[in-house]
Design a protein around this motif. Structure first.
Motif, PDB file in Angstrom:
ATOM      1  N   GLY A 351       8.963  10.472  -0.725  1.00 41.82           N
ATOM      2  CA  GLY A 351       9.170   9.766  -1.983  1.00 41.82           C
ATOM      3  C   GLY A 351      10.152   8.622  -1.883  1.00 41.82           C
ATOM      4  N   MET A 352      10.351   7.959  -3.007  1.00 43.63           N
ATOM      5  CA  MET A 352      11.248   6.801  -3.052  1.00 43.63           C
ATOM      6  C   MET A 352      12.093   6.850  -4.307  1.00 43.63           C
ATOM      7  SD  MET A 352       8.693   3.747  -1.825  1.00 43.63           S
ATOM      8  CE  MET A 352       7.293   4.396  -2.709  1.00 43.63           C
ATOM      9  N   THR A 353      13.217   6.155  -4.253  1.00 41.87           N
ATOM     10  CA  THR A 353      14.099   6.066  -5.419  1.00 41.87           C
ATOM     11  C   THR A 353      13.601   4.962  -6.355  1.00 41.87           C
ATOM     12  OG1 THR A 353      15.570   4.450  -4.384  1.00 41.87           O
ATOM     13  CG2 THR A 353      16.045   6.783  -3.997  1.00 41.87           C
ATOM     14  N   GLU A 354      14.135   4.936  -7.564  1.00 38.35           N
ATOM     15  CA  GLU A 354      13.762   3.904  -8.534  1.00 38.35           C
ATOM     16  C   GLU A 354      14.196   2.514  -8.070  1.00 38.35           C
ATOM     17  OE1 GLU A 354      15.175   4.880 -12.382  1.00 38.35           O
ATOM     18  OE2 GLU A 354      13.946   6.699 -12.571  1.00 38.35           O
ATOM     19  N   ILE A 355      15.221   2.461  -7.233  1.00 40.83           N
ATOM     20  CA  ILE A 355      15.678   1.166  -6.690  1.00 40.83           C
ATOM     21  C   ILE A 355      14.652   0.610  -5.712  1.00 40.83           C
ATOM     22  CG2 ILE A 355      17.477   0.038  -5.326  1.00 40.83           C
ATOM     23  CD1 ILE A 355      19.434   2.133  -6.395  1.00 40.83           C
ATOM     24  N   PHE A 364       8.466  -6.676   4.960  1.00 34.70           N
ATOM     25  CA  PHE A 364       9.516  -6.113   5.809  1.00 34.70           C
ATOM     26  C   PHE A 364      10.516  -5.233   5.051  1.00 34.70           C
ATOM     27  CE2 PHE A 364       8.450 -10.385   7.572  1.00 34.70           C
ATOM     28  CZ  PHE A 364       7.679  -9.937   8.635  1.00 34.70           C
ATOM     29  N   TYR A 365      10.142  -4.881   3.818  1.00 35.41           N
ATOM     30  CA  TYR A 365      11.056  -4.001   3.075  1.00 35.41           C
ATOM     31  C   TYR A 365      10.818  -2.555   3.506  1.00 35.41           C
ATOM     32  CZ  TYR A 365      13.616  -1.723  -0.666  1.00 35.41           C
ATOM     33  OH  TYR A 365      14.505  -0.962  -1.372  1.00 35.41           O
ATOM     34  N   LYS A 366      11.895  -1.810   3.711  1.00 35.68           N
ATOM     35  CA  LYS A 366      11.817  -0.394   4.058  1.00 35.68           C
ATOM     36  C   LYS A 366      12.663   0.387   3.058  1.00 35.68           C
ATOM     37  CE  LYS A 366      11.168  -1.215   9.012  1.00 35.68           C
ATOM     38  NZ  LYS A 366      11.664  -0.944  10.383  1.00 35.68           N
ATOM     39  N   ALA A 367      12.058   1.451   2.523  1.00 38.49           N
ATOM     40  CA  ALA A 367      12.766   2.258   1.532  1.00 38.49           C
ATOM     41  C   ALA A 367      14.001   2.912   2.140  1.00 38.49           C
ATOM     42  CB  ALA A 367      11.826   3.328   0.973  1.00 38.49           C
ATOM     43  N   LYS A 368      14.990   3.080   1.302  1.00 43.92           N
ATOM     44  CA  LYS A 368      16.246   3.678   1.768  1.00 43.92           C
ATOM     45  C   LYS A 368      16.054   5.123   2.225  1.00 43.92           C
ATOM     46  CE  LYS A 368      18.592   0.012   0.586  1.00 43.92           C
ATOM     47  NZ  LYS A 368      17.451  -0.810   0.166  1.00 43.92           N
ATOM     48  N   THR A 369      15.023   5.782   1.668  1.00 40.45           N
ATOM     49  CA  THR A 369      14.778   7.184   2.017  1.00 40.45           C
ATOM     50  C   THR A 369      13.880   7.344   3.241  1.00 40.45           C
ATOM     51  OG1 THR A 369      12.915   7.207   0.466  1.00 40.45           O
ATOM     52  CG2 THR A 369      15.058   7.927  -0.367  1.00 40.45           C
ATOM     53  N   THR A 404       4.627  10.328  -3.495  1.00 38.93           N
ATOM     54  CA  THR A 404       4.345   8.975  -4.007  1.00 38.93           C
ATOM     55  C   THR A 404       2.869   8.870  -4.377  1.00 38.93           C
ATOM     56  OG1 THR A 404       6.061   8.048  -2.569  1.00 38.93           O
ATOM     57  CG2 THR A 404       4.440   6.521  -3.473  1.00 38.93           C
ATOM     58  N   LYS A 405       2.609   8.210  -5.510  1.00 38.11           N
ATOM     59  CA  LYS A 405       1.234   8.017  -5.963  1.00 38.11           C
ATOM     60  C   LYS A 405       0.956   6.515  -6.110  1.00 38.11           C
ATOM     61  CE  LYS A 405      -0.551  10.463  -9.381  1.00 38.11           C
ATOM     62  NZ  LYS A 405      -0.861  10.928 -10.767  1.00 38.11           N
ATOM     63  N   PHE A 406      -0.104   6.040  -5.443  1.00 42.10           N
ATOM     64  CA  PHE A 406      -0.568   4.666  -5.591  1.00 42.10           C
ATOM     65  C   PHE A 406      -1.802   4.668  -6.492  1.00 42.10           C
ATOM     66  CE2 PHE A 406       1.896   4.472  -1.712  1.00 42.10           C
ATOM     67  CZ  PHE A 406       2.518   3.236  -1.797  1.00 42.10           C
ATOM     68  N   ILE A 407      -1.774   3.879  -7.554  1.00 43.52           N
ATOM     69  CA  ILE A 407      -2.886   3.786  -8.510  1.00 43.52           C
ATOM     70  C   ILE A 407      -3.480   2.385  -8.394  1.00 43.52           C
ATOM     71  CG2 ILE A 407      -3.571   3.962 -10.927  1.00 43.52           C
ATOM     72  CD1 ILE A 407      -0.999   5.663 -11.317  1.00 43.52           C
ATOM     73  N   ILE A 408      -4.719   2.298  -7.943  1.00 40.53           N
ATOM     74  CA  ILE A 408      -5.407   1.020  -7.727  1.00 40.53           C
ATOM     75  C   ILE A 408      -6.496   0.874  -8.769  1.00 40.53           C
ATOM     76  CG2 ILE A 408      -6.684  -0.389  -6.093  1.00 40.53           C
ATOM     77  CD1 ILE A 408      -5.395   1.528  -3.907  1.00 40.53           C
ATOM     78  N   THR A 409      -6.394  -0.115  -9.617  1.00 43.40           N
ATOM     79  CA  THR A 409      -7.326  -0.308 -10.722  1.00 43.40           C
ATOM     80  C   THR A 409      -8.061  -1.626 -10.557  1.00 43.40           C
ATOM     81  OG1 THR A 409      -5.835   0.932 -12.175  1.00 43.40           O
ATOM     82  CG2 THR A 409      -7.582  -0.342 -13.235  1.00 43.40           C
TER      83      THR A 409
END
Length: 413
Positions: A351-355, A364-369, A404-409
């Protein structure tokens, strides 16, 4: 001609010109009437003086001379009279001053014609001045606005409320101004994108390239054992593969952002595209001990580019595998209604934080977790660009240690 009369300026100038011509006709008619009255008055004075002198000499001529004055003479009589007067030097070539009474009328009529000409010329001059000053003022506004556009000021618009060609010109100019502003803005964004891309490539290649150079120098300058050489070569191979993936992904992203890739859409099974995406990651999921479950209730046909949409799904599913602990799972769901087609990809990972959530689609962004350090951090950005090229929207919801949930519409209209 009718197409030009949509211009209000032409209508106004035509009505004004007709009014001036009518005024000129009235003034000319009044002047001619005055001229005729003066001629009659001079005729009466001249013939009256002659008749009075004849009667004074011979009273018997009084009854004969009046009918001669009032009735029209014949051509023969006029010819003989003209010849008679010519013997005394009275011809049409004689100076006007030598004709009693008539000279005054000629002078008055000459002045009247001059005054009428001055009056009408003044009106036409004033009308011409105001009409053309009105046109040139609007042309100068267009010229100033064009100069401002050349100098980079796109905020000045030309406002035309009247009907006609000038209004059409103003609308076309404003449209052109907006297009130029938009194009320059896009060029600026493209320039900034290239600058950022080169900066990202330089930054991301710096570490693996330095590592390859360092290990290569050690192998060249030092005497190493076979095991050490093999270890260094293996490290270099890993770094080169990482650089290869990085460059390929950056090129894909650059082409997508620059719209240099043609998305060829065809009506095909979306279920099949998802199955192919899962199959291509089968070995990775087995290696990571992550189970992929696809719940499909119906066969859905969708207008899409199979290869590119597979790329998007693979990146998202692979991201879930990388961030899900062994024994976890990834669930895929597919649904459709009259408004949209939706794909949901949900994992049971870290999972990931709200930040982190607002930033995960940035390059190139990597989650803190994130526990993995070998991820490039560009796959989700590529997926987002591909999905948006298919008129889609991607959302993400996540909770730390839950998943984590990805919703593709994909919107249908």
């Amino acid at each position: 001609m009718k197409k030009y009369f949509i211009n209000s300026e032409l209508k106004i100038s035509t009505v004004t010109l007709l009014f001036i011509m009518t005024l000129f006709l009235i003034i000319t008619s009044l002047s001619l009437k005055s001229h005729h009255d003066n001629l009659k008055n001079d005729y009466i004075k001249s013939l009256g003086a002659i008749a009075q002198r004849v009667v004074a000499k011979d009273p018997k001529m009084e009854k004969e001379i009046i009918p001669l004055i009032t009735k029209e003479v014949s051509k023969e009589e006029a010819k003989r009279g003209k010849a008679f007067l010519k013997e005394y030097g009275l011809t049409e070539d004689l100076e006007n001053q030598l004709f009693p009474y008539v000279s005054t009328t000629i002078i008055k009529n000459s002045y009247s014609i001059i005054l009428i000409f001055i009056f009408m010329a003044s009106i036409l001059f004033v009308l011409n001045y105001f009409q053309y000053s009105f046109f040139y003022k609007r042309i100068r506004q267009l010229t100033i606005a064009a100069q401002n556009v050349v100098e980079g000021d796109y905020d000045i618009a030309i406002n035309e409320n009247l009907e006609g060609d000038f209004s059409k010109l103003a609308i076309s100019f404003n449209s052109m101004r907006g297009i130029i502003k938009s194009n320059l803005s896009e060029l600026g964004l493209e320039k900034q994108f290239l600058v950022d891309l080169l900066s990202d490539i330089s930054h991301q290649l710096k570490t693996p390239l330095s590592s390859v150079i360092l290990y290569n120098d050690i192998m060249v300058t030092k005497e190493l054992t076979h095991e050490q050489n093999e270890l260094f070569l293996l490290n270099n191979q890993n770094q080169l593969e990482k650089m290869n993936r990085l460059i390929k992904n950056l090129l894909k992203l650059a082409k997508l952002d620059a719209k240099a890739i043609e998305i060829v859409k065809e009506e095909q099974s979306l279920n099949g595209t998802l199955h192919d995406s899962i199959d291509s990651l089968e070995s990775r999921s087995i290696e990571g001990q992550v189970k992929i479950i696809f719940n499909e209730k119906e066969e859905i046909e969708f207008n899409h580019d199979v290869l590119w949409l597979q790329e998007a799904f693979i990146n998202i599913i692979k991201n879930g595998i990388e961030h899900t602990a062994p024994g976890g799972s990834i669930k895929l769901m597919l649904m459709e209604n009259p408004l949209y087609t939706r794909v949901t990809i949900e994992d049971t990972g870290e999972g990931m934080t709200e930040i982190d959530l607002p930033n995960i689609f940035k390059r190139f962004y990597k989650a803190k977790t994130a526990k993995r350090s070998d991820s490039i951090g560009i796959g989700l950005s590529i997926s987002k660009s591909i999905i948006e090229a298919h008129n889609g929207i991607i959302e993400v919801r996540s909770k730390v240690n839950i998943g984590t949930k990805f919703i593709i519409t994909f919107i249908k209209f």
